[in-house]
Design an enzyme around this catalytic site. Structure first.
Site, PDB file in Angstrom:
ATOM      1  N   ASP A  81       0.544  -1.206   0.019  1.00  0.00           N
ATOM      2  CA  ASP A  81      -0.058   0.017   0.094  1.00  0.00           C
ATOM      3  C   ASP A  81       0.809   1.195   0.069  1.00  0.00           C
ATOM      4  O   ASP A  81       0.460   2.130   0.674  1.00  0.00           O
ATOM      5  CB  ASP A  81      -0.896   0.046   1.184  1.00  0.00           C
ATOM      6  CG  ASP A  81      -1.976  -1.116   1.143  1.00  0.00           C
ATOM      7  OD1 ASP A  81      -1.919  -1.948   0.078  1.00  0.00           O
ATOM      8  OD2 ASP A  81      -2.796  -1.088   2.118  1.00  0.00           O
ATOM      9  N   LYS A 103      -7.053  -4.721  -2.925  1.00  0.00           N
ATOM     10  CA  LYS A 103      -7.829  -5.277  -1.766  1.00  0.00           C
ATOM     11  C   LYS A 103      -8.935  -4.141  -1.229  1.00  0.00           C
ATOM     12  O   LYS A 103      -8.600  -2.904  -1.554  1.00  0.00           O
ATOM     13  CB  LYS A 103      -7.082  -5.769  -0.730  1.00  0.00           C
ATOM     14  CG  LYS A 103      -6.107  -4.749  -0.313  1.00  0.00           C
ATOM     15  CD  LYS A 103      -5.116  -5.116   0.694  1.00  0.00           C
ATOM     16  CE  LYS A 103      -4.144  -3.981   1.453  1.00  0.00           C
ATOM     17  NZ  LYS A 103      -5.154  -3.126   2.087  1.00  0.00           N
ATOM     18  N   CYS A 122      -2.153  -2.756   7.593  1.00  0.00           N
ATOM     19  CA  CYS A 122      -1.970  -3.726   6.561  1.00  0.00           C
ATOM     20  C   CYS A 122      -0.818  -4.572   6.291  1.00  0.00           C
ATOM     21  O   CYS A 122      -0.588  -5.743   5.801  1.00  0.00           O
ATOM     22  CB  CYS A 122      -2.290  -2.915   5.142  1.00  0.00           C
ATOM     23  SG  CYS A 122      -3.800  -2.252   4.935  1.00  0.00           S
TER      24      CYS A 122
HETATM   25  C1  VGL Z   1      -4.905   0.628   5.614  1.00  0.00           C
HETATM   26  C2  VGL Z   1      -6.390   1.663   6.925  1.00  0.00           C
HETATM   27  C3  VGL Z   1      -7.305   1.763   6.062  1.00  0.00           C
HETATM   28  C4  VGL Z   1      -3.612   0.383   5.460  1.00  0.00           C
HETATM   29  C5  VGL Z   1      -5.928   0.442   4.739  1.00  0.00           C
HETATM   30  O1  VGL Z   1      -2.848   0.128   4.438  1.00  0.00           O
HETATM   31  O2  VGL Z   1      -2.831  -0.138   6.529  1.00  0.00           O
HETATM   32  N1  VGL Z   1      -5.167   1.255   6.926  1.00  0.00           N
HETATM   33  N2  VGL Z   1      -6.974   1.052   4.829  1.00  0.00           N
END
Ligand code: VGL
Ligand code: ZN
Length: 200
Positions: A10, A108, A153
């Site tokens: 991410d 995702k 994540c």
């Molecule tokens: C994430 C919160 C919401 C992450 C993704 O990538 O850690 N955290 N969506």
């Protein structure tokens, strides 16, 4: 066959300073990851990729604010600001990240009714992203992780990979966390280490 793989989690504009769900120091990991990647011949990336009506967005729950905790279809859910909405600039990979040797991207969080912190399975462990099959088909034994955010994540991807039987390594300096509650990042590293994940 590849015995090891790097999973980049991410690294998207919404998770670095200036983004909608900015992780403090999130941009600092980019040169770290770019330096690690030549050690790998199998690299994948995960991408948080939400529809605008995603159930993890506080904006989709009248009267609620980011940071509030609700039950979303039976699962405990922290509400977040709108982030990583499909096809918006905030969902794009940060351009300084070297993606040239990334063989696949696994998206995702695409189902509005359930969040997916892990790059492998949704939070209810109902559906997978295809990454588990990919790792198995490529003969991977050791999984290495870096990215955002340590306490969400990265942590849940690492725990799922460990549960699947992989030897899991997390690069401490290749990750940054949200720390919504003080100490969350250190707790996340401890929870990973408790199940045999190596934090290095
Ligand atoms: C994430 C919160 C919401 C992450 C993704 O990538 O850690 N955290 N969506
Ligand atoms: Zn998200």
């Amino acid at each position: 066959m590849h015995s090891k793989a790097l999973i980049i989690v991410d690294v998207q504009y919404d998770f670095i300073p200036g983004g909608a769900l900015a992780v403090p120091g999130g941009d600092e990991i980019i040169p770290v990851i770019n330096q690690l990647s030549p050690e790998f011949d199998l690299i994948v990336a995960t991408q948080d990729w939400h529809p605008g009506n995603h159930g993890s967005f506080a904006s989709n729950h009248p009267g609620q604010s980011p940071g509030d905790i609700i039950s979303l279809n039976g699962l405990t859910q922290i509400l977040w600001p709108d982030h990583c909405v499909q096809n918006t600039p905030g969902a794009a990979f940060v351009k300084e990240l070297d993606m040239s040797r990334v063989s696949r991207v696994f998206q995702k969080g695409t189902d509005s009714g359930i969040d997916s912190y892990s790059g492998l399975f949704d939070n209810g462990h109902k559906k997978d992203t295809g990454l588990a099959d990919f790792l198995r088909e490529n003969g991977v034994k050791d999984v290495f992780l870096a990215g955002l955010a340590t306490d969400y994540c990265v942590k849940f991807t690492a725990l799922d990979a460990r549960s699947l039987g992989y030897t899991v390594h997390v690069y401490r300096e290749g990750c940054r966390g949200v720390n919504l509650f003080p100490g969350d990042v250190e707790q996340a590293f401890r929870a990973m280490q408790r199940v045999g994940i190596s934090v290095e």
